[in-house]
Design a protein around this motif. Structure first.
Motif, PDB file in Angstrom:
ATOM      1  N   PRO A 138      21.003   3.891  -2.098  1.00 21.24           N
ATOM      2  CA  PRO A 138      21.129   2.479  -1.715  1.00 21.24           C
ATOM      3  C   PRO A 138      19.760   1.830  -1.553  1.00 21.24           C
ATOM      4  CG  PRO A 138      22.548   3.864  -0.372  1.00 21.24           C
ATOM      5  CD  PRO A 138      21.642   4.787  -1.128  1.00 21.24           C
ATOM      6  N   PRO A 139      19.614   0.582  -1.959  1.00 26.32           N
ATOM      7  CA  PRO A 139      18.328  -0.098  -1.802  1.00 26.32           C
ATOM      8  C   PRO A 139      18.086  -0.491  -0.348  1.00 26.32           C
ATOM      9  CG  PRO A 139      19.921  -1.614  -2.698  1.00 26.32           C
ATOM     10  CD  PRO A 139      20.613  -0.274  -2.624  1.00 26.32           C
ATOM     11  N   THR A 140      16.819  -0.575   0.020  1.00 19.65           N
ATOM     12  CA  THR A 140      16.409  -0.955   1.363  1.00 19.65           C
ATOM     13  C   THR A 140      15.612  -2.255   1.316  1.00 19.65           C
ATOM     14  OG1 THR A 140      14.302   0.216   1.216  1.00 19.65           O
ATOM     15  CG2 THR A 140      16.219   1.493   1.952  1.00 19.65           C
ATOM     16  N   ALA A 141      15.308  -2.789   2.481  1.00 16.36           N
ATOM     17  CA  ALA A 141      14.472  -3.982   2.552  1.00 16.36           C
ATOM     18  C   ALA A 141      13.109  -3.725   1.924  1.00 16.36           C
ATOM     19  CB  ALA A 141      14.317  -4.426   4.005  1.00 16.36           C
ATOM     20  N   GLU A 142      12.587  -2.520   2.109  1.00 17.62           N
ATOM     21  CA  GLU A 142      11.299  -2.166   1.504  1.00 17.62           C
ATOM     22  C   GLU A 142      11.398  -2.198  -0.021  1.00 17.62           C
ATOM     23  OE1 GLU A 142       9.978   1.820   2.277  1.00 17.62           O
ATOM     24  OE2 GLU A 142       7.866   1.233   2.219  1.00 17.62           O
ATOM     25  N   ASP A 143      12.526  -1.746  -0.568  1.00 17.74           N
ATOM     26  CA  ASP A 143      12.723  -1.806  -2.014  1.00 17.74           C
ATOM     27  C   ASP A 143      12.743  -3.248  -2.512  1.00 17.74           C
ATOM     28  OD1 ASP A 143      12.999   0.998  -2.618  1.00 17.74           O
ATOM     29  OD2 ASP A 143      14.983   0.950  -1.714  1.00 17.74           O
ATOM     30  N   LEU A 144      13.380  -4.131  -1.747  1.00 12.63           N
ATOM     31  CA  LEU A 144      13.430  -5.528  -2.154  1.00 12.63           C
ATOM     32  C   LEU A 144      12.039  -6.145  -2.119  1.00 12.63           C
ATOM     33  CD1 LEU A 144      14.835  -8.099  -2.982  1.00 12.63           C
ATOM     34  CD2 LEU A 144      15.489  -8.464  -0.588  1.00 12.63           C
ATOM     35  N   GLU A 145      11.296  -5.881  -1.075  1.00 12.61           N
ATOM     36  CA  GLU A 145       9.937  -6.417  -1.003  1.00 12.61           C
ATOM     37  C   GLU A 145       9.094  -5.898  -2.168  1.00 12.61           C
ATOM     38  OE1 GLU A 145       7.965  -6.520   2.791  1.00 12.61           O
ATOM     39  OE2 GLU A 145       9.875  -6.406   3.857  1.00 12.61           O
ATOM     40  N   TYR A 146       9.300  -4.647  -2.525  1.00  8.24           N
ATOM     41  CA  TYR A 146       8.564  -4.090  -3.668  1.00  8.24           C
ATOM     42  C   TYR A 146       9.012  -4.760  -4.970  1.00  8.24           C
ATOM     43  CZ  TYR A 146       5.943  -0.838  -6.461  1.00  8.24           C
ATOM     44  OH  TYR A 146       5.034  -0.304  -7.334  1.00  8.24           O
ATOM     45  N   THR A 182       0.813  -1.212   0.000  1.00  6.52           N
ATOM     46  CA  THR A 182       0.000   0.000   0.000  1.00  6.52           C
ATOM     47  C   THR A 182       0.843   1.255   0.000  1.00  6.52           C
ATOM     48  OG1 THR A 182      -0.127  -0.165   2.407  1.00  6.52           O
ATOM     49  CG2 THR A 182      -1.921  -1.132   1.137  1.00  6.52           C
ATOM     50  N   SER A 183       2.036   1.197   0.578  1.00 10.71           N
ATOM     51  CA  SER A 183       2.905   2.357   0.587  1.00 10.71           C
ATOM     52  C   SER A 183       3.464   2.599  -0.807  1.00 10.71           C
ATOM     53  CB  SER A 183       4.065   2.151   1.573  1.00 10.71           C
ATOM     54  OG  SER A 183       5.002   3.187   1.453  1.00 10.71           O
ATOM     55  N   GLN A 184       3.316   3.818  -1.317  1.00 11.67           N
ATOM     56  CA  GLN A 184       3.792   4.131  -2.645  1.00 11.67           C
ATOM     57  C   GLN A 184       5.132   4.847  -2.639  1.00 11.67           C
ATOM     58  OE1 GLN A 184       2.183   3.350  -5.801  1.00 11.67           O
ATOM     59  NE2 GLN A 184       1.396   1.922  -4.295  1.00 11.67           N
ATOM     60  N   THR A 185       5.675   5.163  -1.494  1.00 15.66           N
ATOM     61  CA  THR A 185       6.995   5.763  -1.414  1.00 15.66           C
ATOM     62  C   THR A 185       7.791   5.043  -0.350  1.00 15.66           C
ATOM     63  OG1 THR A 185       6.184   7.414   0.150  1.00 15.66           O
ATOM     64  CG2 THR A 185       6.224   8.042  -2.166  1.00 15.66           C
ATOM     65  N   PRO A 186       9.106   4.933  -0.532  1.00 16.05           N
ATOM     66  CA  PRO A 186       9.910   4.188   0.419  1.00 16.05           C
ATOM     67  C   PRO A 186      10.040   4.896   1.742  1.00 16.05           C
ATOM     68  CG  PRO A 186      11.290   5.234  -1.225  1.00 16.05           C
ATOM     69  CD  PRO A 186       9.876   5.474  -1.644  1.00 16.05           C
ATOM     70  N   GLY A 187      10.118   4.097   2.792  1.00 18.25           N
ATOM     71  CA  GLY A 187      10.330   4.670   4.114  1.00 18.25           C
ATOM     72  C   GLY A 187      11.799   4.898   4.379  1.00 18.25           C
ATOM     73  N   ALA A 188      12.091   5.436   5.540  1.00 18.47           N
ATOM     74  CA  ALA A 188      13.471   5.735   5.905  1.00 18.47           C
ATOM     75  C   ALA A 188      14.111   4.483   6.479  1.00 18.47           C
ATOM     76  CB  ALA A 188      13.506   6.882   6.909  1.00 18.47           C
ATOM     77  N   SER A 189      14.306   3.468   5.637  1.00 20.98           N
ATOM     78  CA  SER A 189      14.873   2.209   6.073  1.00 20.98           C
ATOM     79  C   SER A 189      16.380   2.221   5.825  1.00 20.98           C
ATOM     80  CB  SER A 189      14.238   1.048   5.298  1.00 20.98           C
ATOM     81  OG  SER A 189      12.836   1.037   5.489  1.00 20.98           O
ATOM     82  N   PRO A 190      17.127   1.455   6.582  1.00 21.49           N
ATOM     83  CA  PRO A 190      18.571   1.395   6.357  1.00 21.49           C
ATOM     84  C   PRO A 190      18.899   0.683   5.051  1.00 21.49           C
ATOM     85  CG  PRO A 190      17.911  -0.213   8.001  1.00 21.49           C
ATOM     86  CD  PRO A 190      16.701   0.632   7.727  1.00 21.49           C
ATOM     87  N   ALA A 191      20.075   0.992   4.506  1.00 18.30           N
ATOM     88  CA  ALA A 191      20.528   0.331   3.285  1.00 18.30           C
ATOM     89  C   ALA A 191      20.678  -1.166   3.536  1.00 18.30           C
ATOM     90  CB  ALA A 191      21.850   0.938   2.830  1.00 18.30           C
ATOM     91  N   LEU A 192      20.558  -1.924   2.466  1.00 13.80           N
ATOM     92  CA  LEU A 192      20.497  -3.378   2.553  1.00 13.80           C
ATOM     93  C   LEU A 192      21.772  -3.981   1.968  1.00 13.80           C
ATOM     94  CD1 LEU A 192      18.406  -5.677   3.252  1.00 13.80           C
ATOM     95  CD2 LEU A 192      17.744  -5.601   0.844  1.00 13.80           C
ATOM     96  N   SER A 193      22.349  -4.939   2.649  1.00  9.28           N
ATOM     97  CA  SER A 193      23.511  -5.651   2.116  1.00  9.28           C
ATOM     98  C   SER A 193      23.044  -6.805   1.237  1.00  9.28           C
ATOM     99  CB  SER A 193      24.376  -6.187   3.248  1.00  9.28           C
ATOM    100  OG  SER A 193      23.738  -7.290   3.880  1.00  9.28           O
TER     101      SER A 193
END
Length: 445
Positions: free
Chosen positions: A296-304, A10-21
Motif C-alpha cells: 500500500p502507498p504511504t504519504a511518503e510515497d505520495l510526496e516522493y 533525502t530519504s531513499q527508502t520509505p519509512g514505516a508510515s501507515p497506508a494512505l487513503s
C-alpha cells in the motif's frame, strides 16, 4: 520555499508510515503544493555544464567530472550544491527575502566554484542542451536507475533530459489565498500563460540536426516528449489545487521504492490513484484492479511521487518555473531571475503582466502547456514569432520599471536592460546569437 527544492527527498527508502487513503492523498496534495500568503521570498536554481576550458567540444571523462564535483563540494557555499545525472552542476539558493539577497549569495558561490574549477582547466557553461554524444549517465542510484527504465519505454527523450539539459529555475511564493494581482489563482494561471514568452525570450538550446533541428529551444522539445502526462500542465482553467491534485494522482507512478535497499519497482501504466485503489488503502476503499504484489502507498510515497512530476510550473508550496534554458555568460542567469521576480512580486508589474497574459489567453488559452500552440511556436521560433515578440517587449518593459521599486542593484538593472536591447527588442533570443555550439568532435562559433 526549501533550499534545493528541485531535489528529491533525502530519504531513499520509505519509512514505516501507515497506508494512505485516496481522500487523504487528495488532502495531502492540497496542503503541500500551494502554501498561500504574502509573496515574500525568492529562490533560484542554476544548472551548468562543466567543460574543458581549452577543448569545450570534448566530453570530459568521468574521473575529471568527479574531481570537479569534489572540488566544488569542498567549498563553503551559501547555496546547496548538487549534481545532475549527466554530471551537470547545480547551485540552489536559500530562500531569500529580496532579489539582492538571492543573487548576491549565488554570485559569490559562482565565483568560488569557477575559481576552483579553473585550477583544473575547467569552466561552467550555460546552455540549455548539450548536443554532444554519446549520452552518458554519470550517477547511479535507485532513483535514476528507475527513472531511466521508465523513460526508456517511451523513447530517448528521458535520457536526453537527464544527461544533457540545463536550466535556470526561478521559485516564487504561491501568493495570497484571496483573488487579486498577487492571488495564487491568478499567479498560477499567469505563470502558464507567460511561460511560453519565457521559453521564447530565453531560448538557448538550438538544434542543428535530429528531431528538433532548427528549434531555438530544443530542451523544451525534449521535455515535451518525456511521456504523455509527466511534463504536462493541468488544464489552464482548472482551479489550481483541484486541477493539480487530479493531475498528480492520475499520472503514472515512476517507481515504487523498496524497503530492503534493492532495485525499485517500475510498474508500467500504474497511476498513483490506481496504486491507492489497488493497495488496500487505510479507509478500506481499495480494489483489486492493480498489481496485487504492490505494498500500500504511504504519504511518503505520495510526496516522493510529486518530485517525479516535471510540468513547466511545479507547485512545491511555492511555484517553481522550469521552462527557462540555462543562460550564457557569467551574468546571463540574472535576467530570468530578475524578470520573473519583477512580474510576479511587484503588484504594478503583475497587473501589467496579467493584461499581456489575458491577450494571449484569448487566442491560445484552451490547451495546457507545453502542448499549447504558443508554447510550440516559442520552442521552435523563439522571439521570431511576432506575437511572442510583442508580448516579451511589454513584459520586459514592465519588469524594468519594477526593478528599482524592488531594490534591484544597478548592475542587475543594467544586465536586464542590455539583454532587452540585444535580444527582446530585436525579436531575437540567445540561441540566435552565435554562442558556442558544442559538437562531438570539437566546438564551433
Amino acid at each position: 520555499m526549501p533550499q534545493g527544492s528541485s531535489a528529491p527527498p533525502t530519504s531513499q527508502t520509505p519509512g514505516a508510515s501507515p497506508a494512505l487513503s485516496e481522500t487523504a492523498a487528495e488532502d495531502l496534495v492540497h496542503g503541500i503544493c500551494f502554501k498561500t500568503g504574502p509573496p515574500r521570498t525568492l529562490g533560484a536554481e542554476l544548472e551548468w555544464l562543466v567543460l574543458d576550458a581549452e577543448r569545450p567540444g570534448e566530453i570530459l571523462p568521468p574521473d575529471r567530472l568527479t574531481a570537479a564535483h569534489e572540488a566544488a563540494r569542498a567549498l563553503r557555499l551559501h547555496s546547496r550544491l548538487s549534481i545532475e545525472p549527466g554530471g551537470q552542476l547545480e547551485l540552489s539558493s536559500a530562500p531569500a527575502p529580496s532579489l539582492s539577497g538571492c543573487v548576491d549569495g549565488l554570485q559569490a558561490d559562482l565565483t568560488a566554484v569557477r575559481t576552483a574549477l579553473r585550477s583544473q582547466g575547467l569552466v561552467l557553461h550555460g546552455t540549455g542542451r548539450d548536443p554532444r554524444r554519446p549520452l552518458r549517465r554519470l550517477l547511479s542510484s535507485p532513483r535514476y536507475d528507475a527513472m531511466e527504465i521508465h523513460f526508456d519505454r517511451t523513447g530517448p527523450a528521458g535520457r536526453a533530459m537527464m544527461c544533457s539539459t540545463a536550466s535556470v529555475q526561478v521559485c516564487v511564493d504561491a501568493g495570497y489565498e484571496e483573488p487579486g494581482p498577487l492571488g495564487h489563482g491568478r499567479r498560477w494561471r499567469l505563470a502558464h500563460l507567460l511561460g511560453a514568452v519565457f521559453v521564447a525570450a530565453f531560448a538557448n538550446s538550438p538544434a542543428h540536426e535530429g528531431p528538433y533541428a532548427g528549434w531555438r529551444c530544443a530542451r523544451q522539445g525534449i521535455w515535451s516528449d518525456l511521456d504523455a502526462r509527466r511534463a504536462l500542465a493541468p488544464p489552464p482553467d482548472a482551479e489550481p489545487r483541484a486541477g493539480w491534485t487530479r493531475h498528480a494522482l492520475d499520472t503514472e507512478v515512476m517507481c515504487v521504492r523498496s524497503h530492503d535497499g534493492g532495485p525499485w519497482a517500475v510498474p508500467p501504466g500504474l497511476t498513483f490513484r490506481d496504486w491507492l485503489r489497488a493497495g488496500g488503502a487505510a479507509d478500506g476503499t481499495g480494489s483489486a484492479d492493480g498489481p496485487p504484489a504492490l505494498r500500500p502507498p504511504t504519504a511518503e510515497d505520495l510526496e516522493y511521487h510529486l518530485t517525479t512530476l516535471f510540468p513547466p510550473v511545479r507547485p512545491r508550496g511555492h511555484l517553481e518555473f522550469r521552462m527557462i534554458d540555462a543562460q550564457p555568460g557569467d551574468d546571463g542567469w540574472l535576467v530570468p531571475v530578475a524578470v520573473v521576480h519583477a512580474l510576479f512580486d511587484d503588484p504594478e508589474a503583475a497587473e501589467g503582466a496579467y493584461r499581456v497574459a489575458k491577450a494571449l489567453a484569448d487566442t491560445h488559452g484552451s490547451r495546457p502547456a507545453p502542448r499549447n500552440p504558443l508554447w510550440q511556436s516559442a520552442a521552435r521560433h523563439g522571439l521570431a514569432d511576432p506575437e511572442l515578440r510583442t508580448a516579451a517587449a511589454a513584459l520586459f518593459r514592465a519588469a524594468a520599471e519594477a526593478l528599482p521599486r524592488l531594490g534591484a542593484s544597478r548592475h542587475v538593472q543594467d544586465v536586464v536592460g542590455a539583454f532587452t536591447e540585444r535580444f527582446v527588442l530585436r525579436g531575437r533570443c540567445p540561441a540566435d546569437d552565435g554562442y558556442l555550439q558544442l559538437t562531438g568532435t570539437g566546438a564551433r562559433s
